[in-house]
Design a protein around this motif. Structure first.
Motif, mmCIF file in Angstrom:
data_model
loop_
_atom_site.group_PDB
_atom_site.id
_atom_site.type_symbol
_atom_site.label_atom_id
_atom_site.label_comp_id
_atom_site.label_asym_id
_atom_site.label_seq_id
_atom_site.Cartn_x
_atom_site.Cartn_y
_atom_site.Cartn_z
ATOM 1 N N MET A 1 49.863 69.909 44.723
ATOM 2 C CA MET A 1 48.007 70.227 44.151
ATOM 3 C C MET A 1 48.754 69.045 42.677
ATOM 4 O O MET A 1 47.577 68.546 42.132
ATOM 5 N N ALA A 2 49.354 67.894 42.885
ATOM 6 C CA ALA A 2 49.922 67.141 41.714
ATOM 7 C C ALA A 2 49.783 65.942 41.596
ATOM 8 O O ALA A 2 48.722 65.517 40.261
ATOM 9 N N VAL A 3 48.886 65.977 42.397
ATOM 10 C CA VAL A 3 47.592 64.615 42.228
ATOM 11 C C VAL A 3 46.117 64.368 43.004
ATOM 12 O O VAL A 3 46.654 65.068 44.369
ATOM 13 N N HIS A 4 45.151 64.589 42.826
ATOM 14 C CA HIS A 4 43.966 63.789 43.999
ATOM 15 C C HIS A 4 43.972 62.996 43.634
ATOM 16 O O HIS A 4 43.486 61.969 42.998
ATOM 17 N N ILE A 5 43.730 61.881 44.958
ATOM 18 C CA ILE A 5 43.555 60.032 44.999
ATOM 19 C C ILE A 5 42.291 60.282 45.833
ATOM 20 O O ILE A 5 41.568 60.808 47.337
ATOM 21 N N CYS A 6 41.778 59.702 45.455
ATOM 22 C CA CYS A 6 40.110 59.231 46.634
ATOM 23 C C CYS A 6 40.166 58.896 47.272
ATOM 24 O O CYS A 6 40.666 57.831 47.581
ATOM 25 N N ALA B 1 49.637 78.281 36.301
ATOM 26 C CA ALA B 1 50.685 78.631 37.616
ATOM 27 C C ALA B 1 52.168 78.070 37.435
ATOM 28 O O ALA B 1 53.175 78.845 37.762
ATOM 29 N N LEU B 2 52.176 77.552 36.206
ATOM 30 C CA LEU B 2 53.793 77.622 35.569
ATOM 31 C C LEU B 2 54.201 78.896 35.160
ATOM 32 O O LEU B 2 55.510 79.067 35.482
ATOM 33 N N THR C 1 51.697 74.376 40.842
ATOM 34 C CA THR C 1 50.477 74.295 40.817
ATOM 35 C C THR C 1 51.190 73.302 39.503
ATOM 36 O O THR C 1 52.031 74.230 38.926
ATOM 37 N N PRO C 2 50.521 72.426 39.391
ATOM 38 C CA PRO C 2 51.347 72.206 37.639
ATOM 39 C C PRO C 2 50.376 72.718 36.632
ATOM 40 O O PRO C 2 51.050 72.442 35.349
ATOM 41 N N GLN C 3 49.728 72.917 36.797
ATOM 42 C CA GLN C 3 48.719 74.141 35.667
ATOM 43 C C GLN C 3 49.773 75.109 35.303
ATOM 44 O O GLN C 3 50.325 75.140 36.142
ATOM 45 N N PHE D 1 45.248 68.959 38.114
ATOM 46 C CA PHE D 1 46.192 70.752 38.064
ATOM 47 C C PHE D 1 46.417 69.698 36.743
ATOM 48 O O PHE D 1 47.423 70.644 36.398
ATOM 49 N N GLY D 2 46.593 69.397 36.282
ATOM 50 C CA GLY D 2 47.765 68.636 34.900
ATOM 51 C C GLY D 2 48.882 67.283 35.680
ATOM 52 O O GLY D 2 48.540 67.728 36.261
ATOM 53 N N ASP D 3 49.725 66.730 34.703
ATOM 54 C CA ASP D 3 50.281 66.408 35.371
ATOM 55 C C ASP D 3 51.649 66.924 35.289
ATOM 56 O O ASP D 3 52.260 66.628 34.203
ATOM 57 N N ALA D 4 52.834 66.597 36.362
ATOM 58 C CA ALA D 4 54.392 66.996 36.637
ATOM 59 C C ALA D 4 54.721 67.858 35.539
ATOM 60 O O ALA D 4 55.551 68.291 35.209
ATOM 61 N N GLY D 5 53.702 69.379 35.630
ATOM 62 C CA GLY D 5 53.647 70.353 35.735
ATOM 63 C C GLY D 5 55.726 71.397 36.043
ATOM 64 O O GLY D 5 55.914 71.717 35.484
ATOM 65 N N GLY D 6 55.188 70.962 37.630
ATOM 66 C CA GLY D 6 56.323 71.193 38.903
ATOM 67 C C GLY D 6 57.721 70.677 37.778
ATOM 68 O O GLY D 6 59.224 71.433 37.808
#
Length: 264
Positions: free
Chosen positions: A177-182, A152-153, A147-149, A192-197
């Motif tokens: 879990m890169a992004v959550h869309i409502c 986890a990285l 996950t991007p956090q 969980f953060g942006d573009a960590g992977g």
């Protein structure tokens, strides 16, 4: 194992990042590319492939000549898991060598039939199970799930370093879990953060295989034994198809990169 052409390890440094979800959907996406695919649940302590593949509780493999087990077919995939040999309430209170021995038996005593790819859902971490697989099977490549956090990285880096130490090619990184869309308003939020992977893939010079959203639909369908890769829709299912294409290309490239050995 002579009936298995290539082995793909799907691994992560820590649990809860969607590794099993990735392994199951990748196996199905590879099958949809016209390949014969097997799926081995190597998570001895917490097997989940049987549930995700919709295999009924209590299903047992057929034993052949008291030596081999026939894989359980699910969605056209040959599967094997410790879950087929125990009940859902049985805890695996085993030390490392016992778990490693169980994995070795599942790997070598299953009657795999004509597989192009065997996808192995690894347990989290870098311990006995991972070393057992590296020692007893020729792994063609590894897919790292994170996950991007940052937490986890950090563990995903250890997973990459481990496979590099045992000379297993890294096929790429999957960012779950890169992004959550409502579902109500469509607002996008990087919980969980942006573009960590993506940054991890760039750091190690490997492919970013996909960025998957945090989705309620994925969770409900996996719990129901109907993985997302089976759904004929644009979006997550399409992302797994693209992932399968990249993995096949990565395996072909890794094979082409092997040095030619000559005797004189």
């Amino acid at each position: 194992m002579e009936n298995v052409k290539k082995i793909i390890a799907v691994a992560s440094g820590k649990g809860g990042v969607g590794k099993s979800t990735t392994a199951v959907n990748l196996a199905l996406a590879l099958q949809q590319q016209g390949k014969q695919v097997g799926l081995l649940d190597a998570d001895i302590y917490g097997p989940s492939v049987a549930l995700m593949m919709g295999v009924a509780e209590g299903t047992k493999p057929e034993v052949i000549n008291e030596k081999q087990m026939q894989p359980i077919m699910a969605h056209g995939i040959q599967t094997m898991s410790i879950a087929y040999l125990i009940t859902d309430k049985t805890p695996m209170v085993w030390r490392g060598p016992m778990a490693s021995g169980a994995l070795q038996q599942l790997l070598t005593q299953t009657n795999w039939q004509g597989l192009d790819y065997l996808v192995v859902d690894m347990p989290p971490g870098t311990g006995d199970i991972q070393l057992t697989l590296a020692q007893h099977a020729q792994i063609s490549g590894a897919v790292i799930v994170t996950t991007p956090q940052d937490v986890a990285l950090l563990d995903a880096k250890k997973g990459i370093e481990m496979f590099q130490k045992v000379n297993v090619p890294i096929l790429g990184v999957v960012e779950n879990m890169a992004v959550h869309i409502c579902s109500q308003c469509g607002h996008e939020e990087h919980i969980f953060g942006d573009a960590g992977g993506k940054a991890l893939a760039q750091q190690y010079g490997v492919e970013l295989l996909g960025q998957l959203p945090l989705s309620l639909q994925v969770r409900t369908q996996m719990d129901a034994g109907q993985p997302q890769a089976l759904q004929n829709e644009v979006g997550i299912a399409e992302a797994y198809q693209q992932m399968a294409v990249k993995v096949i290309a990565g395996l072909d490239s890794a094979e082409d990169a092997l040095p030619e050995i000559t005797l004189s």
